[in-house]
Design an enzyme around this catalytic site. Structure first.
Site, PDB file in Angstrom:
ATOM      1  N   GLU A  17      55.689  36.390  46.039  1.00 40.97           N
ATOM      2  CA  GLU A  17      54.945  37.487  46.657  1.00 40.97           C
ATOM      3  C   GLU A  17      54.916  37.318  48.168  1.00 40.97           C
ATOM      4  O   GLU A  17      54.661  36.230  48.684  1.00 40.97           O
ATOM      5  CB  GLU A  17      53.506  37.515  46.129  1.00 40.97           C
ATOM      6  CG  GLU A  17      52.659  38.611  46.791  1.00 40.97           C
ATOM      7  CD  GLU A  17      51.187  38.489  46.440  1.00 40.97           C
ATOM      8  OE1 GLU A  17      50.812  39.001  45.376  1.00 40.97           O
ATOM      9  OE2 GLU A  17      50.427  37.881  47.233  1.00 40.97           O
ATOM     10  N   GLY A 108      42.887  48.272  43.634  1.00 41.97           N
ATOM     11  CA  GLY A 108      42.683  47.864  45.016  1.00 41.97           C
ATOM     12  C   GLY A 108      41.208  47.737  45.339  1.00 41.97           C
ATOM     13  O   GLY A 108      40.366  48.342  44.675  1.00 41.97           O
ATOM     14  N   TYR A 147      43.696  39.213  34.521  1.00 40.16           N
ATOM     15  CA  TYR A 147      42.759  38.247  35.094  1.00 40.16           C
ATOM     16  C   TYR A 147      42.358  37.197  34.047  1.00 40.16           C
ATOM     17  O   TYR A 147      41.456  37.443  33.240  1.00 40.16           O
ATOM     18  CB  TYR A 147      41.527  38.980  35.636  1.00 40.16           C
ATOM     19  CG  TYR A 147      41.902  40.005  36.683  1.00 40.16           C
ATOM     20  CD1 TYR A 147      42.010  39.649  38.018  1.00 40.16           C
ATOM     21  CD2 TYR A 147      42.202  41.315  36.316  1.00 40.16           C
ATOM     22  CE1 TYR A 147      42.397  40.569  38.978  1.00 40.16           C
ATOM     23  CE2 TYR A 147      42.592  42.254  37.268  1.00 40.16           C
ATOM     24  CZ  TYR A 147      42.686  41.874  38.598  1.00 40.16           C
ATOM     25  OH  TYR A 147      43.085  42.795  39.542  1.00 40.16           O
ATOM     26  N   HIS A 151      38.080  39.661  35.645  1.00 38.36           N
ATOM     27  CA  HIS A 151      37.904  40.270  36.962  1.00 38.36           C
ATOM     28  C   HIS A 151      36.448  40.098  37.392  1.00 38.36           C
ATOM     29  O   HIS A 151      35.533  40.182  36.571  1.00 38.36           O
ATOM     30  CB  HIS A 151      38.270  41.753  36.901  1.00 38.36           C
ATOM     31  CG  HIS A 151      38.391  42.406  38.238  1.00 38.36           C
ATOM     32  ND1 HIS A 151      37.294  42.770  38.985  1.00 38.36           N
ATOM     33  CD2 HIS A 151      39.475  42.754  38.982  1.00 38.36           C
ATOM     34  CE1 HIS A 151      37.692  43.315  40.126  1.00 38.36           C
ATOM     35  NE2 HIS A 151      39.012  43.318  40.145  1.00 38.36           N
ATOM     36  N   GLN A 178      46.452  37.024  37.823  1.00 41.99           N
ATOM     37  CA  GLN A 178      45.789  36.378  38.954  1.00 41.99           C
ATOM     38  C   GLN A 178      45.980  34.864  38.841  1.00 41.99           C
ATOM     39  O   GLN A 178      46.162  34.337  37.740  1.00 41.99           O
ATOM     40  CB  GLN A 178      44.303  36.722  38.940  1.00 41.99           C
ATOM     41  CG  GLN A 178      43.467  36.124  40.040  1.00 41.99           C
ATOM     42  CD  GLN A 178      43.932  36.569  41.423  1.00 41.99           C
ATOM     43  OE1 GLN A 178      44.826  35.950  41.984  1.00 41.99           O
ATOM     44  NE2 GLN A 178      43.343  37.620  41.953  1.00 41.99           N
TER      45      GLN A 178
END
Length: 294
Positions: A17, A108, A147, A151, A178
């Site tokens: 990334e 986001g 996640y 999350h 994540q």
């Protein structure tokens, strides 16, 4: 090429990334990082998208460079929060015209200076809504975020996995997880996914230790727990020895990745923070162990 086709090869994927540079100095570091990691022949790379479209132009230019100049498969992130529907369409059209075939659909986070009461009425409030819109209107291969530790906004692990299943049902083709520092969270996450009927490829996210301050900040932001084994190892290093910390972080992550691959992980997705030393060291270490072919 769509990631759905890449996954059919059956071999573990390697991906990195990147995020757009905001200063000239950061741009120089990013350029060198790209050169270093492209040499490892990743299966794909990804480019982040700032909150509220704050890096929209920079993200596009970086995606374009990686796609056209470096001839890499690119997953373009798209964080929809606070963007109008026509803005979302414009971003997707631009990526489509560029030849991008893979999008990571994200809700986001709200930009720090955003008044949430002024969010456009036609903006997407959830990643599942964005995934559905992309699936219905475009031909992209769609990724979503998962996640392992839940999350931070989710009321429970059970609800969080239900939300993930909704994103999959709305058209997601793969999941990028994540980061986590204890594999037990990812392995338990995989079990929850299987039980609820999520059968698409899931890539664990790997965040090397770059500095103690950054580790604490990033873990705090996303709710990742720092295991005692990691804290103890860091505490035994010479104080202030940056190289020793980086080397320790590489070895710690190699151990994580070795177990994940042996447990059947479909690949490894590295959060590089636009730095190359740690990610390259981990990949090379795994190759030396015969766990990767690059």
């Amino acid at each position: 090429m769509k990631l759905s086709e890449i996954f059919k090869t059956g071999k573990p994927t390697i991906s990195f990334e990147f995020f757009p540079a905001r200063t000239e100095k950061a741009a120089e570091t990013l350029n060198q990082t790209v050169e270093d990691l492209v040499a490892l022949k990743p299966d794909f790379v990804s480019v982040t998208f700032g909150a509220g479209g704050s890096t929209k132009d920079g993200s596009y230019e970086l995606v374009k460079k990686l796609k056209k100049e470096k001839e890499l498969e690119v997953v373009a992130y798209l964080a929809a929060f606070a963007l109008k529907r026509n803005e979302i369409t414009s971003v997707l059209n631009n990526y489509q015209d560029l030849g991008i075939e893979n999008i990571l659909a994200l809700r986001g986070d709200p930009p720090k200076d955003t008044d949430v009461t002024q969010v456009p009425a036609d903006s997407f409030k959830y990643a599942s809504e964005l995934a559905a819109f992309i699936h219905q209107n475009y031909g992209f291969c769609i990724g979503v975020a998962g996640y392992p530790e839940g999350h931070i906004d989710a009321p429970s692990l059970e609800k969080d996995i239900e939300y993930l299943k909704l994103k999959v049902d709305q058209g997601a083709d793969f999941i990028i997880a994540q980061f986590f520092y204890d594999n037990v969270y990812f392995l338990n996450f995989m079990e929850r996914c299987q039980k609820i009927g999520i059968n698409i490829p899931i890539l664990p996210g790997i965040m090397p230790v770059y500095s103690v301050k950054m580790m604490e900040m990033l873990a705090g932001n996303c709710g990742a727990k720092i295991p005692e084994k990691l804290r103890k190892g860091i505490s035994e290093l010479p104080e202030g020895d940056t190289k020793a910390l980086i080397d320790f972080g590489i070895e710690y992550a190699i151990g994580q990745c070795e177990e994940l691959l042996k447990e059947g992980a479909r690949g490894l997705h590295f959060y590089t923070m636009d730095r190359s030393e740690s990610a390259a060291g981990i990949v090379k270490g795994l190759k030396n162990k015969g766990l990767l072919t690059i």
